[in-house]
Enzyme design. Structure first.
Site, PDB file in Angstrom:
ATOM      1  N   LYS A  88      63.220 -22.769   4.504  1.00  0.00           N
ATOM      2  CA  LYS A  88      62.087 -23.296   4.207  1.00  0.00           C
ATOM      3  C   LYS A  88      61.784 -24.869   4.387  1.00  0.00           C
ATOM      4  CE  LYS A  88      58.299 -21.691   1.686  1.00  0.00           C
ATOM      5  NZ  LYS A  88      58.039 -20.383   1.817  1.00  0.00           N
ATOM      6  N   GLY A 121      82.889 -13.499  10.993  1.00  0.00           N
ATOM      7  CA  GLY A 121      82.243 -12.168  11.245  1.00  0.00           C
ATOM      8  C   GLY A 121      82.963 -11.183  10.590  1.00  0.00           C
ATOM      9  N   HIS A 129      85.083 -21.584   4.846  1.00  0.00           N
ATOM     10  CA  HIS A 129      83.531 -21.627   5.460  1.00  0.00           C
ATOM     11  C   HIS A 129      82.989 -23.191   5.299  1.00  0.00           C
ATOM     12  CE1 HIS A 129      82.724 -17.839   6.904  1.00  0.00           C
ATOM     13  NE2 HIS A 129      83.873 -17.271   5.939  1.00  0.00           N
ATOM     14  N   GLU A 184      80.260 -24.413   6.104  1.00  0.00           N
ATOM     15  CA  GLU A 184      78.954 -24.342   6.269  1.00  0.00           C
ATOM     16  C   GLU A 184      78.139 -24.002   4.727  1.00  0.00           C
ATOM     17  OE1 GLU A 184      80.865 -22.191   7.509  1.00  0.00           O
ATOM     18  OE2 GLU A 184      79.864 -20.148   7.288  1.00  0.00           O
ATOM     19  N   ASP A 221      54.652 -20.474   5.153  1.00  0.00           N
ATOM     20  CA  ASP A 221      55.078 -19.594   6.304  1.00  0.00           C
ATOM     21  C   ASP A 221      53.887 -19.335   7.271  1.00  0.00           C
ATOM     22  OD1 ASP A 221      57.304 -20.476   5.025  1.00  0.00           O
ATOM     23  OD2 ASP A 221      57.805 -18.276   4.345  1.00  0.00           O
ATOM     24  N   CYS A 270      86.504 -19.198  10.162  1.00  0.00           N
ATOM     25  CA  CYS A 270      86.918 -17.977   9.613  1.00  0.00           C
ATOM     26  C   CYS A 270      87.457 -16.971  11.031  1.00  0.00           C
ATOM     27  CB  CYS A 270      85.816 -17.184   8.962  1.00  0.00           C
ATOM     28  SG  CYS A 270      86.580 -15.881   7.784  1.00  0.00           S
ATOM     29  N   TYR A 271      86.712 -15.803  11.229  1.00  0.00           N
ATOM     30  CA  TYR A 271      86.997 -14.952  12.320  1.00  0.00           C
ATOM     31  C   TYR A 271      87.081 -15.706  13.620  1.00  0.00           C
ATOM     32  CZ  TYR A 271      86.590 -11.343  15.779  1.00  0.00           C
ATOM     33  OH  TYR A 271      86.847 -10.481  16.856  1.00  0.00           O
TER      34      TYR A 271
END
Ligand code: XMP
Length: 511
Positions: free
Chosen positions: A367, A55, A169, A171, A227, A82-83
Site C-alpha cells: 500500500k 518455500g 526469515h 524479511e 488502488d 530458509c529453503y
C-alpha cells in the site's frame, strides 16, 4: 545510472514479495522470477546479487523446486533464505535433514557478528524460524555463522564465493532488525549503491503498458479509492483515451467524494470518464434489508450489473484493469480462514465483461508503495493518503435498514468527524476513522424540547494490517468538540458514543 538489480528466485515461499519490498526499501531495483528461469536469462539480467526465497517443499521431495546449478558459477553473491539456504547447502555438497517436528516462532539466535551479513548486530538476535528440514552440515568452503538451541546451523557463509544462507526469515518484522540483514547483503556484500527510486517503477510500468496494449482498449472500474485510482492513472498515462473508467456512484460514498473523484479524473487526466448515477437503483434494492451480509451481496451484484450495462455500451474491450495490490493477492491466495465478512473478494474473475486479459499493474506493490506511485503520477495528497473505505460504503455503517434520510445524517456526521480529526492533526496517526449511524434512538433535550433521535457512534482505530486493531485514544477535548458539532449541526442526532473496543473481539466496521 549504473544498472543495479537484485534477482529474487522464487521457490514458492509466502514472504517472497516481502523480500522484494525490503530490497526496494534500500532503493535497489529487484525482480521476483520463477525458479525455472534459464541461466541465459539470468546472465542477461546481470544482477548484482541473487536471493533464493524460502518455500514449502523439502529438498528431497520429487517435485522439489530447483534452479540451474550454473547459477553458482556466475561469481554473483547469493543469499539463500530458509529453503533457499537448504537448496544451496544440498546442491553444493552439504547435508540437509528432516526434523521430526517443525520449528516455528521467534527464536533467540546467536550470530557471528564478525560476518558481513550480521554487521551491526549484537551476538544474539530474535529471529523468525519456520522450517522442518535443516542444514546438518555445511558444504566445503562454508562455515557456520549462527545457531540457536534448536537449530545448530542457523546461518552459513562462503567468504570466497560470497554465498550466504540463513535458516530464519530476515524479511519479516518478527525477525528483529531483519531488514538490516537484507541491507548488509544488498549494499555491503553485493555492492549496490541504492540509487533506485519508485519513479523507475512508474516509468517502466507505463512504458511496458504502452508497448503491451498499443492502440487497443482497456476498461477500468474506478472506485475512488487509492488502488483503483493509481491503476487508472498509470493506464491513462500509457494509453490515454483508449482507457475508459467507469465510476459507479451507488450513493453510498462519503460526502463530497463523488465530486472529488470526478473533478480529478475529468480535469487532470486524459481518460474517458463515465460516471453512472445509480443511487436510486442501489437504494431500491437495499430497501428494508438489515443483514450486513445481504447488504454486501446486493451491492456486489448490483455493482456488477451496472458495470456490465455500461461496459456493453462500449463494446468489446481488450483489457480489464484492476487495482489489485499485493496484500490482496496474499489474502485471496490463502482462502482457508473462515469468512468473518465476505469482503475479501479479489481474484474472482469478472465474467460479465467481454475482455481478453486482466491487467493488474500494482499486483506486486504494498500500500505505501502504491501511495508513492500515486504521488508521482500526480494524484492529489488527499486521494493518495485516503484511508481505506469499504466497497459497500456507508451501507455497512448504517445499522439496520438504509434510507436516504439516514444516509444524509451519516454523511454529515462523518464529514464533521473527519474534519475535526484533520484539524487536530490526528489524521496521520489514525489508520481508519469514521462515523456509524446506529439504529438506536434515545431521549434527549435540546432547548426546552424533548428529542427522540439517533445515536451516532464514532470509530477510530490504529493498525498495521487491519487484521487486528486497537481503538485510538483520541483526546477528550477533540471528542468533545466533535460531539458538540455533530449534535448541533446534524439534525436528528442527539447522542454520540465513542467505540472503545479493539479488534478482536470487535471488527473495525460495525457490520
Ligand atoms: P473489519 O470490519 O473486517 O475490517 O475489521 C477490516 C478492513 O476491511 C474493510 N472492510 C471492507 N472492505 N468491503 C471492502 O472492500 C467490505 O465489505 C468490507 N468490510 C470491511 C474495513 O473498512 C477495514 O479497513
Amino acid at each position: 545510472m549504473e544498472k543495479e538489480e537484485i534477482l529474487i528466485i522464487d521457490f514458492g515461499g509466502q514472504y517472497n514479495q516481502l523480500i522484494a519490498r525490503r530490497v526496494r526499501e534500500k532503493n535497489v531495483y529487484c525482480e521476483v522470477v520463477p525458479n525455472t528461469i534459464s541461466i541465459e536469462k539470468i546472465k542477461e539480467k546481470n544482477p548484482k546479487g541473487i536471493i533464493f526465497t524460502g518455500g514449502p517443499s523439502s529438498i528431497y521431495a520429487d517435485d522439489a523446486p530447483k534452479c540451474d546449478i550454473e547459477v553458482f558459477e556466475l561469481g554473483i553473491p547469493i543469499l539463500g533464505i530458509c529453503y533457499g539456504m537448504q537448496l544451496m547447502a544440498y546442491t553444493l555438497g552439504g547435508a540437509v535433514k528432516r526434523a521430526t517436528k517443525r520449528e516455528y516462532g521467534q527464536m533467540e539466535v546467536s550470530l557471528d557478528n564478525s560476518s558481513k551479513l550480521f554487521k551491526g548486530f549484537k551476538s544474539s538476535n530474535i529471529c523468525l524460524m519456520s522450517h522442518t528440514d535443516y542444514v546438518d552440515s555445511v558444504p566445503k568452503g562454508f562455515e557456520k555463522i549462527a545457531k540457536s538451541n534448536t537449530c545448530k546451523i542457523a546461518a552459513m557463509q562462503n567468504l570466497n564465493k560470497n554465498f550466504y544462507g540463513v535458516q530464519f526469515h530476515p524479511e519479516v518484522n518478527h525477525t528483529i532488525d531483519g531488514d538490516k540483514i537484507i541491507e548488509n547483503f544488498v549494499i555491503d556484500i553485493c555492492g549496490c549503491k541504492g540509487l533506485w527510486k519508485m519513479d523507475y517503477f512508474t516509468k517502466t510500468t507505463i512504458e511496458n503498458l504502452k508497448e503491451k496494449i498499443k492502440d487497443k482498449k482497456a476498461l477500468c472500474a474506478l472506485s475512488g479509492g487509492v488502488d483503483s485510482s493509481v491503476a487508472a492513472v498509470l493506464l491513462s498515462k500509457a494509453i490515454g483515451n483508449n482507457l475508459t473508467c467507469i465510476f459507479v456512484d451507488h450513493g453510498l460514498l462519503r460526502k463530497n467524494e463523488v465530486e472529488e473523484v470526478e473533478k480529478i479524473f475529468k480535469e487532470k487526466f486524459d481518460v474517458n470518464f463515465v460516471k453512472v448515477n445509480a443511487k436510486d437503483r442501489f437504494l431500491n434494492k437495499l430497501k428494508g434489508i438489515t443483514s450486513p451480509e445481504k447488504k454486501r451481496k446486493i451491492i456486489g451484484e448490483e455493482f456488477i450489473r451496472v458495470f456490465e450495462e455500461e461496459a456493453k455500451k462500449i463494446g468489446t474491450v481488450d483489457y480489464l484493469v484492476q487495482g489489485t495490490i499485493y496484500p490482496d493477492v496474499i489474502e485471496s491466495g490463502l482462502g482457508k480462514s473462515s469468512v468473518i465478512k465476505s469482503h475479501h473478494n479479489v481474484g474472482g474473475l469478472p465474467d460479465y465483461v467481454d475482455f481478453k486479459e486482466i491487467i493488474e499493474p500494482l499486483r506486486d506493490l504494498f500500500k505505501d508503495e502504491v501511495r508513492k506511485v500515486g504521488k508521482e503520477v500526480g494524484l492529489p495528497d488527499y486521494l493518495v493518503n485516503r484511508q481505506p473505505f469499504p466497497g459497500p460504503g456507508l451501507a455497512i455503517r448504517i445499522i439496520g435498514d438504509i434510507t436516504e434520510e439516514k444516509l444524509d445524517i451519516l454523511k454529515e456526521a462523518d464529514y464533521i468527524f473527519r474534519d475535526e480529526i484533520s484539524k487536530s492533526n490526528l489524521d496521520k496517526s489514525l489508520s481508519q476513522y469514521f462515523a456509524v449511524l446506529t439504529d438506536t434512538r434515545s431521549v434527549g433535550v435540546m432547548g426546552d424540547e424533548r428529542t427522540y433521535d439517533y445515536m451516532v457512534a464514532l470509530r477510530a482505530v490504529i493498525t498495521d494490517d487491519f487484521m487486528t486493531a486497537k481503538f485510538a485514544q483520541i483526546p477528550y477535548e477533540v471528542l468533545d468538540k466533535i460531539s458538540k458539532r455533530i449534535v448541533n449541526e446534524v439534525e436528528h442526532v442527539n447522542r454520540i458514543v465513542y467505540d472503545i473496543t479493539s479488534k478482536p473481539p470487535a471488527t473495525i466496521e460495525w457490520e
